[in-house]
Design a protein around this motif. Sequence first.
Motif: not given
Length: 129
Positions: A11-40
């Motif tokens: 999975r991938d996602r594109f982000y514009l050059r703003t500081r607020q996207t760091v939190g969005a990238a982190r949230q995207f990663t958390a959601e992806t890991l949850d969907v994939w069942g990755v907890t470790s």
Amino acid sequence: MNVNTQPALMRDRFYLRTRQTVGAARQFTAETLDVWGVTSRKDDMLLCVSELATNALRHGVPPGRGYRVRLLVFEDATVRVEVHDSGPGLSRMAERRPAGRGLTIVAALADAWGVLSRAPGKVVWCEFR
């Protein structure tokens, strides 16, 4: 680097050059890991995404451009985090001249990490087995 196998999922996602996207990238990663069942080591992965996205914004994304976060999981359960940017140069730590703590944190938490050239820019990646 996990070069011997094809990713099982990506999975991938594109982000514009703003500081607020760091939190969005982190949230995207958390959601992806949850969907994939990755907890470790999820917290380590989230911290590394934050550091790599911040580095891309500070050093790798020219004005008017953005960066891409790509997540891959392989058959052997290795998770790879990639941050693609379009800026010039390689990572300072890859050049043996670390300027901050971000890549030092990534190096300490991940099982492997590195930088690949691309046109334009680079990909900074880390893997968790």
